[in-house]
Design an enzyme around this catalytic site. Structure first.
Site, PDB file in Angstrom:
ATOM      1  N   ASP A 255      38.597  36.185  30.220  1.00 34.09           N
ATOM      2  CA  ASP A 255      39.720  35.484  30.848  1.00 34.09           C
ATOM      3  C   ASP A 255      39.456  35.168  32.310  1.00 34.09           C
ATOM      4  O   ASP A 255      38.616  35.779  32.965  1.00 34.09           O
ATOM      5  CB  ASP A 255      41.005  36.299  30.731  1.00 34.09           C
ATOM      6  CG  ASP A 255      40.926  37.650  31.416  1.00 34.09           C
ATOM      7  OD1 ASP A 255      39.898  38.339  31.246  1.00 34.09           O
ATOM      8  OD2 ASP A 255      41.872  38.029  32.132  1.00 34.09           O
TER       9      ASP A 255
ATOM     10  N   GLU B  45      41.374  40.947  31.330  1.00 38.20           N
ATOM     11  CA  GLU B  45      40.943  41.852  32.403  1.00 38.20           C
ATOM     12  C   GLU B  45      41.744  41.597  33.662  1.00 38.20           C
ATOM     13  O   GLU B  45      42.127  42.530  34.381  1.00 38.20           O
ATOM     14  CB  GLU B  45      39.445  41.653  32.664  1.00 38.20           C
ATOM     15  CG  GLU B  45      38.832  42.651  33.641  1.00 38.20           C
ATOM     16  CD  GLU B  45      38.853  42.177  35.090  1.00 38.20           C
ATOM     17  OE1 GLU B  45      38.472  42.959  35.979  1.00 38.20           O
ATOM     18  OE2 GLU B  45      39.257  41.022  35.355  1.00 38.20           O
TER      19      GLU B  45
END
Length: 482
Positions: free
Chosen positions: A78, A145
């Site tokens: 991400d 994350e």
């Protein structure tokens, strides 16, 4: 034809550009997960995908490395999605527009996602190659994350055999990270009551701040637009009747917010006084932040006559008290490691919802009890104001391993390639190594990566030459992992 086609290493930038063409903001991992699975199938590689879209891809050892210990290469899928006010992009549908400026890759008007797309690209490049020497590779790509390390927290690692992990989520070449802070997201909620008001509606915008990563750049003392808006609210409320319709600032708890918008309704007789106060405040913050944020500006726009629902006087009073007194920024420096921030928090998001004013923080510390103490401060203040705090996404710190075979290999290879030793450091930012160290007993970890600047901001840049050097370093480390 791709923008990055002529860059070296070509295979790495090929995959990086493909990743940039797929929407992969935190919380929206389905498409990037599909891409990784399709890649694994195309290359006939063993793979796993969970319901969050964490993906693990396994490649068996190359010839001569069959008896070598396996190595995990790890990065997250991400990215933080930030954009300029002028940039028209839908992060759920649109590709990033890449550009090259000398040695730097950037994205037009948005974050680039080099954090951590370049790690994933390097891993894919190795997995796709037939001529790279390596032991058994276990590529681990985690999700979300940036919003709290949720993927690393949830991922099942039972299929992994490796006891060594190379995390590629660091952003300064020449530094080998061996320890990091733990953290948690804290959402402070202040209940409010509203009343109907009439007058002239005014939009006030604090903008032009540099922002940045709330772990890596918290020591730069850059302005936080949400906190600066709190100061402005206090100044305005002392001099005129303040009817707050809305406040909105920041897009992620772990990014230092660059701009905050305030909508208020004021009496016509107060308009002139309001403009004077704004000019005075502009002068104050321009002076205070002339070094860290030289382009900070306060803009005012008259929206005309309006009837609106606004916070009542008591809610305004509590909102200002909260914003003036809530802790933010560095709370303590490490007494053991010179220059290391030990404990901090960042109000990355400020918004008014139906149930109240929400202030969302990223809290970080390398000392678990110090992190808890900051959380207690937030809780005590919010309880005093009849509010509450919700905690989520807690993640552990990554403790320094005194004896590390992997670290010594990295140091040896780095010195051979660069002609000098790398810096060995602990960082204030969070890394997923903490979760993996908890899940895999005796795991030996290091983290490194190429030069990136402006991470989590629209100024994000990735160094082309640094990627090439880091790629060579990674390949040599794998080659020596017999």
């Amino acid at each position: 034809m791709g923008v990055l086609n002529d860059l070296k290493p070509q295979i790495v930038f090929k995959y990086f550009e493909e990743l940039c063409s797929i929407p992969h903001g935190s919380g929206h991992m389905e498409l990037i997960g599909d891409y990784c699975v399709a890649f694994a199938k195309e290359h006939n590689l063993e793979h796993y995908r969970d319901n969050l879209s964490n993906v693990i891809i396994v490649k068996e050892a190359s010839k001569g490395y069959e008896n070598s210990p396996a190595v995990i290469i790890q990065g997250h899928l991400d990215m933080v999605c930030e954009k300029t006010a002028e940039r028209d992009i839908d992060f759920l549908k649109d590709s990033l527009e890449l550009g090259i400026d000398g040695d730097q890759i950037y994205a037009n008007g948005t974050t680039l996602g080099g954090d951590n797309g370049i790690a994933v690209a390097m891993a894919l490049a190795i997995l796709a190659s037939d001529d790279i020497e390596h032991p058994r590779l276990e590529a681990v790509f985690t999700v979300d994350e940036e919003t709290g390390l949720y993927g690393a927290e949830a991922i099942d690692v039972s299929m992994l055999t490796a006891k060594k992990l190379i995390n590629l989520d660091s952003e300064e070449e020449g530094i080998i990270t061996v320890s990091c802070a733990g953290g948690v997201t804290a959402e402070c909620i202040l209940p409010i009551e509203r009343e109907k008001v009439e007058g002239t509606q005014v939009k006030i915008l604090i903008t032009g701040l540099i922002g940045g990563h709330s772990g890596m750049e918290i020591d730069k003392e850059r302005g936080n637009s949400n906190m600066l808006m709190g100061r402005l609210l206090y100044s305005l409320n002392k001099e005129l009747t303040l009817n707050i319709v809305n406040i909105a600032g920041g897009q992620a708890d772990n990014a230092i917010p660059r701009e905050t918008v305030l909508n208020i309704v004021v009496a016509d007789k107060d308009l002139s006084k309001l403009e004077t106060l704004i000019k005075e405040y502009q002068s104050i913050i321009s002076n205070e932040y002339k070094t860290s944020d030289p382009k900070v500006v306060v803009k005012v726009e008259n929206l005309g006559k309006a009837k609106a629902e606004a916070l009542n006087k008591e809610s305004v009073k509590k909102t200002i008290l909260m914003l003036l007194n809530i802790p933010n920024g560095i709370q303590s420096m490490s007494a053991d490691i010179k220059g290391l921030v030990e404990t901090s928090l960042n109000m990355g998001v400020l918004k008014v919802l139906e149930d109240g004013v929400h202030a969302i923080f990223s809290v970080r510390s390398s000392v678990e009890t110090a992190k808890a103490a900051v959380c207690d401060k937030l809780t005590a203040l919010m309880e005093f104001l009849s509010g509450k705090v919700q905690f989520a996404g807690a993640y552990p710190g990554w403790e320094f391993m005194k004896d590390s075979e992997l670290r010594e290999t990295v140091i040896r290879v780095y010195e051979k390639q660069y002609g000098k030793k790398p810096a060995i450091e602990a960082i204030h930012a969070g890394l997923e190594c903490g979760f993996f160290s908890e899940k895999i007993n005796g795991l030996d970890c290091v983290s490194f990566g190429p030069n990136m600047t402006g991470v989590h901001t629209v100024e994000e840049r990735l160094s082309i030459s640094s990627v090439e050097r880091t790629w060579k370093l990674l390949l040599e480390i794998l080659k020596e992992s017999k």
